[in-house]
Structures are given as structure tokens and as C-alpha cells.
Design an enzyme around this catalytic site. Structure first.
Site, PDB file in Angstrom:
ATOM      1  N   GLU A  83       0.848  -1.189   0.000  1.00 35.49           N
ATOM      2  CA  GLU A  83       0.000   0.000   0.000  1.00 35.49           C
ATOM      3  C   GLU A  83       0.891   1.249   0.000  1.00 35.49           C
ATOM      4  O   GLU A  83       0.438   2.343   0.290  1.00 35.49           O
ATOM      5  CB  GLU A  83      -0.958   0.000   1.182  1.00 35.49           C
ATOM      6  CG  GLU A  83      -0.295  -0.077   2.538  1.00 35.49           C
ATOM      7  CD  GLU A  83      -1.315  -0.039   3.666  1.00 35.49           C
ATOM      8  OE1 GLU A  83      -1.964   0.996   3.809  1.00 35.49           O
ATOM      9  OE2 GLU A  83      -1.444  -1.036   4.391  1.00 35.49           O
ATOM     10  N   CYS A 115      -3.403  -3.652   4.652  1.00 40.57           N
ATOM     11  CA  CYS A 115      -2.510  -4.721   5.131  1.00 40.57           C
ATOM     12  C   CYS A 115      -2.984  -6.109   4.731  1.00 40.57           C
ATOM     13  O   CYS A 115      -2.337  -7.099   5.046  1.00 40.57           O
ATOM     14  CB  CYS A 115      -2.394  -4.666   6.645  1.00 40.57           C
ATOM     15  SG  CYS A 115      -1.795  -3.097   7.214  1.00 40.57           S
ATOM     16  N   HIS A 237      -2.061 -10.232  12.166  1.00 39.60           N
ATOM     17  CA  HIS A 237      -1.506  -8.987  11.608  1.00 39.60           C
ATOM     18  C   HIS A 237      -1.080  -8.147  12.815  1.00 39.60           C
ATOM     19  O   HIS A 237      -1.825  -8.044  13.789  1.00 39.60           O
ATOM     20  CB  HIS A 237      -2.568  -8.262  10.780  1.00 39.60           C
ATOM     21  CG  HIS A 237      -2.207  -6.844  10.501  1.00 39.60           C
ATOM     22  ND1 HIS A 237      -0.997  -6.494   9.934  1.00 39.60           N
ATOM     23  CD2 HIS A 237      -2.857  -5.666  10.735  1.00 39.60           C
ATOM     24  CE1 HIS A 237      -0.935  -5.180   9.819  1.00 39.60           C
ATOM     25  NE2 HIS A 237      -2.043  -4.649  10.313  1.00 39.60           N
TER      26      HIS A 237
END
Ligand code: HMG
Length: 393
Positions: A83, A115, A237
């Protein structure tokens, strides 16, 4: 997975820049109690990216290393998840394709969804691999997390890249087919095209991260019939390690189990957070850095153990899936190399960090030759006529 060919991660490795900011230095500079970072957020240090590195050079560094274990000629697809794109049109992976000398008969594409994008790449790759014996896909996630100086997100910056070769009969992790996924149009974190820094509604983003764990877990467990206890470990994450611990406690609670003690939490998550605590958020790469951290820092073997994975990308898309660690996976790890990379990093002062942070590239087509900071294999040497010029050191 009884009658299905095994597919998943055959080789993996990461790269993070040579510089970091100790959050003690940041706390002092911003007049914040360091315990907020250390205890409240679970973060110790964050990687800082010098001007002559970007998502391309970090990806190439991570990719070079994993390609030592396979024949690059076998790679016919490069998926680049980021990103922190450097161009609105050209895929950053094409620069990496050249730097890594991949064959011309290779598809290259860039994937974006905050993400989550590396997980999208992984899941898109698996059916292709099931159908094509001998096919190898290079998946690289590379990102720079930037929130701005003096913002509440400042301590949760960082950056790095994870490269993975995906194949049939993988030597590290076989991914299982069942997965729970969820999309909702929300504005918790975003970065309009004209901005260098993300805009974030921090508390809301944390609420969504936690809410999506339940949604994706419920689907995953309904599809797979697996219970929590059938997972030896979990990788999440990692935007800030403390949020991961909260998410895991939520998962425990949905499953009607008593809250974990600090020791149990450390046992279930500690090794997966070890690298994230000193690198910071690396967006698309963060979940997979957590897997490397788990595999490289767990005492004892994880062979044939099932790992649960939670992927979250703001905006938002989330997914819960699982994988089984393969026998002899240890022979595929680059633990010493990674640990030396981390140990040899250089700390920055507040001024040095801010100087790197504030460096801006020309946007009018003028030329700049970048000073040499980078200690890795590839660097951004110059920009000329709006073109990035990369070199191999
Ligand atoms: P904040 O407002 O600075 O922090 O933002 P806080 O005031 O909520 O404090 C954090 C914790 O530290 C609290 O603990 C405090 O009590 C504690 P909690 O109540 O939550 O348990 N604390 C202390 N503890 C000990 N001693 C002290 C002390 N002071 C306070 N002296 C936030 C924190 C994470 C929101 C901020 O850093 C931020 O906005 N970060 C960026 C966004 C983010 O990371 N969001 C996470 C979910 S979204 C996501 O994962 C996607 C993302 O990766 C992007 C993508 O998808 O591309 C971000």
C-alpha cells in the site's frame, strides 16, 4: 486436505532497513511516558527507512535471499503486495523482476487492499498451484508505515518486506483450504493519492480489527469444524503488539474459555511478536513477519502443528485461515541471517530520524542523486525525469 495436493509456503524470508528508532528516544522527544509504548502498546523499536530505500529495494533484498533456495527460472508469477506504491500505473514488482533477474516469461502484478493484500495474493495463488504441478509463485509484501511526526500513530510506524516462494509440496507451511473472510466499507485508515501519510481513526481501527476477528473466526470454524484447541499457535496482523494480545483474548472469550494469564499469553503469542516489537508495523508484510518470528523464535519443534492466521487490512477486509507446519521446516529457515540483520541495525537520534522522515523526492522532474545510506544489496540511486533509478550494490 485428505485428497488434495498440498500447497503453501516453500521458502520465506524478510528484510528490514539498517536503521531504527528506539521508542525510548521518541518518548523523550515527545514528552510521553515510555511505558505507554513498552507496556501500553507492546512496542520497543521501529524501523526507519532511509531515502535511498523504498518498497522496491526492500522487496528485492527479501526476494534475493529466498531465491537462493529455488531456481529463479521456475518463477512465472510475481505478486507484489503493497500500500506504499511508488507509481499509480506501473507495478513496483516490475523493478523487482529486473533486479532479481526473473525470466521474461513471468507475470507481474501489484495488489492493494491495505494490510490484507498479501493474504489476497496468497489465497489467489493457491488454486493456481493446486492445478499446476511444478509451478512456483513469488509473493512479496513490502511496505512503509507512515503516520506523521507528532501524531498518535507515530510510535506504530515501521517498515520491511517479506518474500515467499509458494508451491506444491511446500517445505515450510501447507495452507488449508477453509477460510473465513469479511468485507465492510469503513473509514478507519486510508491514504488519499495526494498524501504521503495515512489518515487514521486509531481507536475505531482497533475496534474494527477486534470485531473482524470474531466474524472471520466464526466462518472459519463453521467451515472447517475445527476448535480453538486444534491450533497450536496463532499469528496475527501486527499493527501494535498489544492489540494482537487483545485480539487473542477476544478469540479465547468467544470460545467460552477463561482469560489467559500473562504467562499463557506469552506462551501462545510471544515468539510470533518478537520481530514485530522491534520492527514496527510493516503493513502487508506484518502477518507474514509474525509467522517468520514464530518459526524462528519458538523453542522446540512446531512440525505438523496447525497455526491459525488472522489477516486484517483497514477499509476493511479480514480473513482467518490456517496452515500446517511441515516436517524439517527448520532446514528452510534463515534464523541466523535475520537475527544478524536485526542485531547489526544502527539506532538513530531524534534529529536523524526526522531528517530521514522529512526527506522529500523531487516532484517536478528534476534530478537528484541520493546519498548512500542503504546497507543492503539494492538501493535507490537517483531520480531523473520522474524515473526511479535502482542499482545493485
Ligand atoms: P493512543 O491514543 O496514542 O493510545 O493510540 P492510548 O491512549 O489508547 O494508549 C494505548 C494503551 O497504552 C492504552 O491501553 C493505555 O491505557 C496505555 P489500553 O487501555 O488500550 O489497554 N497507556 C499506558 N500504559 C502504561 N503506562 C503508561 C500508559 N499510557 C497509556 N504511562 C493507537 C494507540 C494504536 C490507536 C495509535 O498508535 C494508532 O492510531 N496507531 C495507528 C493505527 C493502528 O495501528 N490501528 C490498529 C488497527 S488497524 C490495522 O491493523 C490496520 C493498519 O495496519 C493499516 C492497514 O491495514 O493498512 C493500521
Amino acid at each position: 486436505m485428505r485428497n488434495m495436493v498440498k500447497v503453501g509456503i516453500d521458502v520465506m524470508g524478510f528484510y528490514t532497513p539498517h536503521y531504527y528508532l528506539d521508542l525510548k528516544v521518541l518518548a523523550k522527544a515527545r514528552g510521553i511516558d515510555v511505558n505507554k509504548f513498552h507496556t501500553g502498546l507492546g512496542q520497543k523499536k521501529m524501523a526507519v527507512i532511509p531515502p535511498d530505500e523504498d518498497v522496491v529495494t526492500m522487496a528485492a533484498d527479501a526476494g534475493f535471499r529466498v531465491l537462493q533456495h529455488v531456481d529463479p527460472e521456475e518463477i512465472d508469477l510475481l505478486l507484489f503486495a503493497t500500500e506504499s506504491a511508488i507509481d499509480q500505473s506501473k507495478a513496483a514488482g516490475i523493478f523487482v523482476h529486473r533486479l532479481l533477474k526473473l525470466p521474461a516469461r513471468c507475470r507481474v502484478v501489484e495488489l492493494k487492499q491495505a494490510c490484507y493484500s498479501a493474504t489476497a495474493g496468497l489465497q489467489m495463488a493457491l488454486p493456481m498451484l493446486r492445478q499446476n504441478q511444478g509451478k512456483k509463485i513469488l509473493l512479496i509484501a513490502s511496505d512503509v508505515a507512515r503516520y506523521g511526526l507528532n501524531t498518535t500513530g507515530e510510535s506504530s510506524q515501521g517498515g520491511g518486506a517479506v518474500a515467499m516462494v509458494l508451491s506444491q509440496n511446500p517445505r515450510i507451511l501447507a495452507i488449508e483450504p477453509e477460510s473465513g473472510f469479511y468485507t465492510e466499507d469503513v473509514m478507519d485508515f486510508w491514504r488519499p493519492n495526494y498524501r504521503e501519510e495515512a489518515i487514521v481513526d486509531g481507536k475505531y481501527s482497533c475496534e474494527l480489527y477486534l470485531r473482524c476477528v470474531q466474524k472471520t473466526w466464526e466462518q472459519y470454524t463453521a467451515l472447517s469444524g475445527r476448535t480453538l484447541s486444534q491450533h497450536a499457535r496463532f499469528c496475527y496482523h501486527v499493527p501494535v503488539p498489544r492489540l494482537v494480545e487483545k485480539a487473542h483474548q477476544c478469540l479465547i472469550k468467544f470460545n467460552g474459555l477463561p482469560k489467559l494469564s500473562a504467562e499463557e499469553l506469552e506462551n501462545q503469542l510471544g515468539s510470533s511478536l518478537q520481530y514485530g516489537r522491534i520492527i514496527g508495523n510493516c503493513y502487508a508484510a506484518a502477518l507474514y513477519l509474525s509467522l517468520i518470528s514464530l518459526l524462528e523464535n519458538t523453542a522446540g519443534s512446531l512440525s505438523q502443528q496447525r497455526i491459525g492466521f488472522y489477516s486484517y487490512g483497514s477499509g476493511c477486509v479480514a480473513e482467518f485461515f490456517s496452515g500446517v507446519v511441515q516436517e524439517n521446516y527448520q532446514t528452510m529457515l534463515e534464523t541466523k541471517y535475520h537475527q544478524a540483520m536485526l542485531e547489526n541495525r544502527e539506532p538513530l537520534s531524534e534529529k536523524e530520524y526526522e531528517a530521514f522522515y522529512n526527506f522529500s523526492y523531487p516532484v517536478d522532474g528534476s534530478a537528484v542523486v541520493l546519498s548512500k545510506h542503504h546497507k543492503g544489496r539494492y538501493r535507490l540511486a537517483a531520480i531523473e525525469e520522474h524515473k526511479r533509478i535502482y542499482e545493485m550494490i
